[in-house]
Structure formats: structure tokens, C-alpha cells
Design an enzyme around this catalytic site. Structure first.
Site, PDB file in Angstrom:
ATOM      1  N   ASP A  13      55.043  10.269  11.089  1.00 47.19           N
ATOM      2  CA  ASP A  13      55.802  11.526  10.508  1.00 47.19           C
ATOM      3  C   ASP A  13      57.345  10.990   9.363  1.00 47.19           C
ATOM      4  O   ASP A  13      58.186  11.487   9.159  1.00 47.19           O
ATOM      5  CB  ASP A  13      56.798  11.591  12.569  1.00 47.19           C
ATOM      6  CG  ASP A  13      56.044  12.064  12.672  1.00 47.19           C
ATOM      7  OD1 ASP A  13      55.277  12.558  13.636  1.00 47.19           O
ATOM      8  OD2 ASP A  13      56.026  11.130  14.141  1.00 47.19           O
ATOM      9  N   HIS A  41      50.869  17.494   9.409  1.00 44.80           N
ATOM     10  CA  HIS A  41      51.350  17.485   8.097  1.00 44.80           C
ATOM     11  C   HIS A  41      52.203  18.662   7.918  1.00 44.80           C
ATOM     12  O   HIS A  41      51.619  20.065   8.149  1.00 44.80           O
ATOM     13  CB  HIS A  41      50.589  17.773   6.413  1.00 44.80           C
ATOM     14  CG  HIS A  41      50.173  15.739   6.969  1.00 44.80           C
ATOM     15  ND1 HIS A  41      50.616  14.214   7.187  1.00 44.80           N
ATOM     16  CD2 HIS A  41      48.426  15.476   6.851  1.00 44.80           C
ATOM     17  CE1 HIS A  41      49.741  13.396   7.337  1.00 44.80           C
ATOM     18  NE2 HIS A  41      48.780  14.122   6.848  1.00 44.80           N
TER      19      HIS A  41
END
EC number: 6.3.4.4
Length: 426
Positions: A13, A41
């Protein structure tokens, strides 16, 4: 032209999707080399939010070749859903723009079931897996019973492979009083999806080598982060693949990639999804502020991310394991409202002091961070695009991270939009 590798230096992340999207402007092809649809993503382009899990971020750019290497655990149904969802946004993928490795192991319904069963059996010791079947798929790959993409070409031999697969999975199902899965169920699952994915199957290693020989730029996009690496992460609270840059050669099937420019990404603070040690975690006001300003919710799972201060010890170790030549700091703007910012420079555990992350989980769980405190800047950095836009204290903070990690910072991300990026050495 050197190959470019983008990997995370934390627990995932870190904003790899946005940086790959930005870098892909000057790349000819982008390749995913590990992980599966358990990694998400997010890219914001012209105010529109795109959420990807399997497809390389390059699918959002025109005239870019996107590839998925054999190191990826490929859920064919998830892939088709993602391709179809892009059609709704006016993005159409065909075999000339998307290539799948022949050797990709396939994630099937039995893998998702096995993931859930094993997580349930762990009880209070659960890892926090997404239960998307990625781990069991990799287990089957290592156990030499996986169904690979190329196996869909021949139904006769495929049936024998399904029998082999189920001889293992039905043992687990019987032991936990679940209904056994029949070979016909899995055959139906595979034969229905085969016509939709086989047209994308190509010899990915050959294509990569050809591009490199032509002097083209190939960008390799990692998923998750180095602290989730199966060998180098906070085991057992890790993913089931190698997330470090060295796995590029294995996950793509190309040993000779020439010079590699390795960009290691880290947030200006730290986040983690799921269970596992997290020495710098903040559960009070600071953690809440990071969570709210950073909108720290998982792209794929919608799970809340735990938040804490930047851990220079673990990031330095992650940069070492990936051979990072440059560092990218993301979400700097999240710290804009904080008066004093802390950075972990070493750990203590009882009488012992550590300047590295010990491998033993019983030590990791007891580590106490030793902090250095730096002044905040209390000025908005949101949307900054040049070094001169950044407050002096923000630049000093970035410089200190460079010193502690031992890797120069080349880019800083200052917001969600694809152009919110500051080149530090233009």
C-alpha cells in the site's frame, strides 16, 4: 536502456500503482511479476479513480504493452472481471496490448475454499489473509499439482491434472467435514473461462528479451511490499510470494535483464493491513489522523489499515533486500497537520538494542521503537510538483529519511492525482 523495477519497502500500500502509472509514460512495456488479485493498485487520473488488482497499471495508458509473468498467481475469473470493468471506462484490452505467461498457475475456487478453511482453523493465530486463494495456489505450484494457463489448451490432459489436484484438496475438505468437489465441477470452471483468457497467452519471456534487445524500456511492477516477502518479511505474517526486486528475474523468466534501476517505495509514515508485528503503530490521535487524512482503507478488501510512524530500521533492511538504488516517498501531505514527527531509528527488546529487524517473530512482537523527533511543517504540501513548493521542514524530513535509510530520494508524492509528484533531483 536500463530496466526499471518498482517495489514496496513496507507492508504494501505504498502507492506503487501511481508511481508506475507516472513512470509508464516513458516505458514501452510494464510487467507484473508476482502476487495475485490480493494486491490492489489505485490510480487517480483526471479525477477518475481506477482500482486494479491483477492488471499492470500501464493498461491506463495508450500504446503500452502490459504483461503478466509466471510468478503471478492468476485468477482467470478475476482477470476477466477486471478487463470487462475497464471496458465500461472506455479502455479496451486485446492480445496486442495484454500478454499472459503460459506458465501462470491458476487460482481456482478450491484455493479460495482452502484459504478460508485454513484461516478458520488458525483461530486466534490467524494471519489476516484476504482468503482469495493466493497462498493455496502457490502451495499447489510448489507441490507440482497446480493447473497452469497452458494446461487449458488440452482438455484430455487437463482432466488428469484436475484429478491430481482434487486428490489433495478433497483430503482437506473431508478432514473438515466439507463436501468434496468433483472433477466435473472444476472442469466446468476451467472450460467456461478458457476461451476468454487463452487468446492473451503469449511467450512472455521471449517478448521481454526482444524488447530489451531493441533498447526498449521495460518496467517491472511489484505487488505488496518487502516486509511481506515470504523469505524476508515478518514471517509468518507475510504473503506467499517473493516481493523483493530480485524475484523479477524468476517471476518473468528472464535472467539477463541488464542494468536495473530499482525504485523502492515507502510512505512518509507506515501502514499495515491484517495481523502481525508493527513496532511504530499509533492507536491514538496520531494514528487516527494518519488514517483519516491518508484514507487508509484497502483497495481490494476495504479493510482498515493500521497506521504509525516511519520505521527507518525496517525500511533500510527492505531497501537492502531489494537492492534499491532510489527511494520514493509517498503521501507526504498526510503529515501536513502534525506538529512533531517521529522516526524510528532503532529497536529495544529488554536489555538488547537492534539496528536491524530480527527474524524471530517472538522478538519482533516485543520490539520497542527508539524515536528521533523532527519538527513538522504545518503547511499544505498537497499537489506540490516541484521541490521549491515544499516547506523547508518537509525537505529536511525527506533528507533525514535518506540519511537513515541510506538511499537517495528521487521522487516525492504529494497527493492522489497522477501529476502530484515532486522530482527531487530534476
Amino acid at each position: 536502456m536500463a530496466s526499471i523495477v518498482v517495489v514496496g519497502l513496507q507492508w504494501g500500500d505504498e502507492g506503487k500503482g501511481k508511481i508506475v502509472d507516472w513512470l509508464s509514460v516513458s516505458a514501452d512495456a510494464v510487467v507484473r511479476f508476482q502476487g495475485g488479485n490480493n494486491a490492489g493498485h489505485t490510480v487517480v487520473a483526471d479525477g477518475r479513480v481506477y482500482k486494479l488488482s491483477l492488471l499492470p497499471t500501464s493498461v491506463l495508458r495508450q500504446n503500452k504493452l502490459s504483461m503478466i509473468g509466471s510468478g503471478v498467481a492468476l485468477d482467470p475469473y478475476a482477470l476477466v472481471r477486471e478487463v470487462d470493468s475497464l471496458k465500461d471506462s472506455g479502455i479496451f484490452l486485446d492480445p496486442d496490448s495484454l500478454c499472459l505467461s503460459e506458465s501462470c498457475p491458476l487460482v481456482l475456487s478450491v484455493h479460495r475454499d482452502a484459504d478460508s478453511i485454513m484461516e478458520e482453523m488458525r483461530g486466534n493465530e490467524s494471519i489476516g489473509t484476504t482468503c482469495m486463494g493466493i497462498g493455496p495456489c502457490y502451495e499447489d505450484k510448489v507441490g507440482r499439482r497446480a493447473i497452469r494457463l497452458c494446461d487449458l489448451l488440452d482438455e484430455t490432459s487437463l482432466y488428469d491434472k484436475v484429478l491430481c489436484l482434487l486428490s489433495y484438496h478433497n483430503l482437506l475438505r473431508r478432514a473438515t467435514n466439507r463436501r468434496e468437489v468433483t472433477p466435473h465441477e472444476i472442469m466446468d470452471e476451467l472450460t467456461q473461462i478458457a476461451p476468454k483468457v487463452l487468446p492473451f497467452m503469449k511467450p512472455v519471456p521471449e517478448i521481454i528479451v526482444s524488447l530489451i534487445k531493441q533498447g526498449k524500456t521495460v518496467l517491472f511492477e511489484g505487488a505488496q511490499g518487502a516486509l511481506l516477502d515470504i523469505d524476508h518479511g515478518t514471517y509468518p505474517y507475510v504473503t506467499s510470494s517473493n516481493t523483493v526486486a530480485g524475484y523479477v528475474r524468476v517471476g518473468c523468466g528472464v535472467g539477463a535483464l541488464g542494468d536495473m534501476r530499482v525504485l523502492g517505495l515507502a510512505k512518509a509514515y507506515t501502514t499495515r493491513v491484517g495481523n502481525g508485528p508493527f513496532a511504530t503503530e499509533q492507536t491514538g490521535t496520531v494514528g487516527d489522523a494518519m488514517f483519516e487524512r491518508g484514507r487508509e482503507v484497502g483497495t481490494v478488501t476495504n479493510r482498515v489499515r493500521r497506521c504509525g510512524w516511519f520505521d527507518a530500521v525496517s525500511v533500510r533492511q527492505a531497501a537492502l533486500s531489494s537492492g534499491a538504488s532510489e527511494m520514493v516517498i509517498t503521501k507526504l501531505d498526510v503529515l501536513d497537520t502534525i506538529d512533531e514527527i517521529k522516526v524510528c531509528t532503532k529497536y529495544r527488546c529488554g536489555e538488547e538494542s537492534y539496528d536491524y529487524l530480527p527474524a524471530a517473530s517472538h522478538i519482533q512482537n516485543r520490539l520497542e521503537p527508539v524515536y528521533e523527533t523532527l519538527p513538522g511543517w504545518r503547511t499544505s504540501t498537497l499537489g506540490a510538483v516541484s521541490r521549491s513548493d515544499l516547506p523547508e521542514n518537509a525537505v529536511s524530513y525527506i533528507s533525514r529519511l535518506e540519511e537513515l535509510v541510506g538511499v537517495p530520494v528521487s521522487l516525492v508524492s504529494t497527493g492522489p492525482e497522477r501529476n502530484h509528484i515532486v522530482p527531487m533531483n530534476p
